[in-house]
Design an enzyme around this catalytic site. Structure first.
Site, PDB file in Angstrom:
ATOM      1  N   SER A   1      -0.161  -5.479   8.217  1.00 14.26           N
ATOM      2  CA  SER A   1       0.930  -5.604   7.254  1.00 14.26           C
ATOM      3  C   SER A   1       0.767  -6.921   6.506  1.00 14.26           C
ATOM      4  O   SER A   1       0.652  -7.980   7.114  1.00 14.26           O
ATOM      5  CB  SER A   1       2.288  -5.566   7.973  1.00 14.26           C
ATOM      6  OG  SER A   1       3.350  -5.507   7.053  1.00 14.26           O
ATOM      7  N   GLY A   2       0.749  -6.861   5.192  1.00 17.04           N
ATOM      8  CA  GLY A   2       0.656  -8.063   4.372  1.00 17.04           C
ATOM      9  C   GLY A   2       2.044  -8.552   4.026  1.00 17.04           C
ATOM     10  O   GLY A   2       2.667  -8.039   3.100  1.00 17.04           O
ATOM     11  N   ASN A  54       7.520  -2.143   2.492  1.00 21.01           N
ATOM     12  CA  ASN A  54       6.629  -1.059   2.912  1.00 21.01           C
ATOM     13  C   ASN A  54       6.114  -1.358   4.314  1.00 21.01           C
ATOM     14  O   ASN A  54       4.949  -1.186   4.619  1.00 21.01           O
ATOM     15  CB  ASN A  54       5.464  -0.967   1.912  1.00 21.01           C
ATOM     16  CG  ASN A  54       4.591   0.257   2.118  1.00 21.01           C
ATOM     17  OD1 ASN A  54       5.080   1.371   2.193  1.00 21.01           O
ATOM     18  ND2 ASN A  54       3.286   0.056   2.199  1.00 21.01           N
ATOM     19  N   TYR A  70       0.825  -1.215   0.000  1.00 21.17           N
ATOM     20  CA  TYR A  70       0.000   0.000   0.000  1.00 21.17           C
ATOM     21  C   TYR A  70       0.856   1.260   0.000  1.00 21.17           C
ATOM     22  O   TYR A  70       1.620   1.504   0.943  1.00 21.17           O
ATOM     23  CB  TYR A  70      -0.908  -0.010   1.226  1.00 21.17           C
ATOM     24  CG  TYR A  70      -1.816   1.189   1.342  1.00 21.17           C
ATOM     25  CD1 TYR A  70      -2.971   1.271   0.575  1.00 21.17           C
ATOM     26  CD2 TYR A  70      -1.524   2.222   2.224  1.00 21.17           C
ATOM     27  CE1 TYR A  70      -3.815   2.380   0.679  1.00 21.17           C
ATOM     28  CE2 TYR A  70      -2.360   3.326   2.332  1.00 21.17           C
ATOM     29  CZ  TYR A  70      -3.503   3.395   1.555  1.00 21.17           C
ATOM     30  OH  TYR A  70      -4.326   4.483   1.661  1.00 21.17           O
ATOM     31  N   SER A  84       2.999  -3.555   4.584  1.00 24.03           N
ATOM     32  CA  SER A  84       3.317  -4.814   3.905  1.00 24.03           C
ATOM     33  C   SER A  84       4.720  -4.904   3.301  1.00 24.03           C
ATOM     34  O   SER A  84       5.353  -3.902   2.989  1.00 24.03           O
ATOM     35  CB  SER A  84       2.302  -5.128   2.801  1.00 24.03           C
ATOM     36  OG  SER A  84       0.983  -5.036   3.281  1.00 24.03           O
TER      37      SER A  84
END
Length: 373
Positions: free
Chosen positions: A279-280, A203, A131, A241
């Site tokens: 967070s992915g 990120n 993101y 992420s």
């Protein structure tokens, strides 16, 4: 500028010639970057892009074995269910921002149809996102299918640009400016020399948790030294992420690649990533080591002719050595993305500051201390 340009070395294993995922023979990387350039603190609306990692030129017709791991699932990577089910990767891997995932995925389908021609086949391409809505007008949908096509056409075995580049253009890492990063390692075995490379789109992470070779860099370079991004109150620190792509020419089978992908998460953790709630943190690993022996045939006649396919497998006793390689390369790829990045101000006035190189060198020379300072 990369970590080793600052005298920072992670681990003892040798790197490939470029210290990049493109050291793995046949692997190429292409990027399109939109914005990403510091404008003297002035806001910039568009800071995004797309990155494509191509396992080999024939990936459209010749799958490779692959495996995956999820550290935390607040993210998306399309096509993973088929990778998990079959152990096969059937497309290039594309990385972009969260709200551009759909258009990039559809563009990869178009490309596969164009490559293979008409037929009653399906396409389940792998596209991952992080993101960038703090530094990019993410709802402007600035990434188009043409950008994906351009990234594919530009894919090369040269060292990829790092920092504010490709899908990582608008990303923040450990509350410094983040983005794209890569690193590689090599290993000598009785079966020959093999290469393992990592590419990250980073990120994620909180400043106070950032650690490099055990040095609490984030605690040393605090907000008083390098300001934190002024994110909205509802935006939890560490959200955002990381995607880790692992490539190797060692002939691993899918279950072994699952294990490599899992160890990439340990590299994220050693740098201070905690798999925060929003967070992915997704990992995918693939091997080109069984190229020329497709895992399955596309048509009935070929399936009849090749009812049995022989494949190679790395010996289990070498797994620990490869675990070390993937952990080290993941750590260094994350650090490279921060070292290469430039300060950037997004459309809403949020500024992500680049990590200061001199401060980083001083922090590393001081070494770890029990009090974190």
């Amino acid at each position: 500028m990369r970590a080793r340009d600052l005298g920072i070395t992670i681990g003892k294993n040798p790197t490939g010639p470029q210290n990049s995922i493109t050291d793995v023979p046949g692997v190429t990387v292409g990027m399109v970057t939109l914005g990403g350039v510091e404008t003297a603190g002035e806001p910039s609306a568009v800071n995004t892009g797309v990155t494509v990692i191509v396992p080999h030129d024939g990936i459209w017709d010749e799958p490779v074995f692959a495996g995956t791991h999820r550290l935390n699932g607040s993210g998306e990577m399309t096509g993973l269910e088929w990778v998990r089910e079959s152990g096969e990767l059937t497309s290039p891997i594309a990385l972009t921002n969260t709200h551009s995932l759909g258009v990039v995925r559809d563009a990869l389908v178009k490309e596969q149809v164009a490559k293979r021609g008409p037929g009653s086949y399906w396409c389940l391409p792998v596209v991952a996102e992080t993101y960038d809505g703090q530094l990019n007008e993410i709802n402007g949908h600035h990434v188009t299918e043409e950008h994906l096509f351009k990234a594919l056409r530009s894919a090369t075995s040269e060292l990829p640009a790092e920092g504010n580049t490709g899908g990582g253009t608008g990303m923040i890492c450990h509350e410094f400016k983040g983005g794209s990063g890569t690193s590689s390692r090599t290993i000598e075995t009785s079966a020959g020399t093999f290469t393992l490379g990592v590419f990250v789109q980073a990120n994620h992470g909180r400043r106070e948790r950032l650690s490099v070779n055990g040095v609490p860099v984030g605690a040393i370079i605090g907000a008083d030294a390098v300001p934190l991004p002024e994110t909205p109150r509802h935006y939890e620190p560490g959200s955002g992420s990381i995607v880790v792509v692992v490539a190797t020419d060692a002939p691993f089978l899918p279950h072994q690649l699952d294990r490599l992908a899992q160890r990439a998460a340990l590299g994220v953790g050693k740098m201070g990533g905690a798999g925060e709630q929003y967070s992915g943190d997704l990992m995918i690993a693939f091997s080109t080591g069984n190229r020329g022996i497709p895992p399955y045939a596309w048509d009935e006649n070929a399936a009849t002719e090749r009812a049995k396919i022989d494949v190679s497998m790395m010996a289990p006793q070498l797994m620990t050595a490869f675990f070390d390689l993937v952990i080290e390369a993941t750590e260094e790829a994350i650090l490279n993305c921060m070292v290469a990045a430039n300060t950037l101000t997004g459309p809403f006035g949020v500024t992500a500051h680049a990590i200061d190189h001199d401060m980083l060198k001083r922090a590393m020379s001081a070494g770890p201390r029990a009090d974190g300072h």
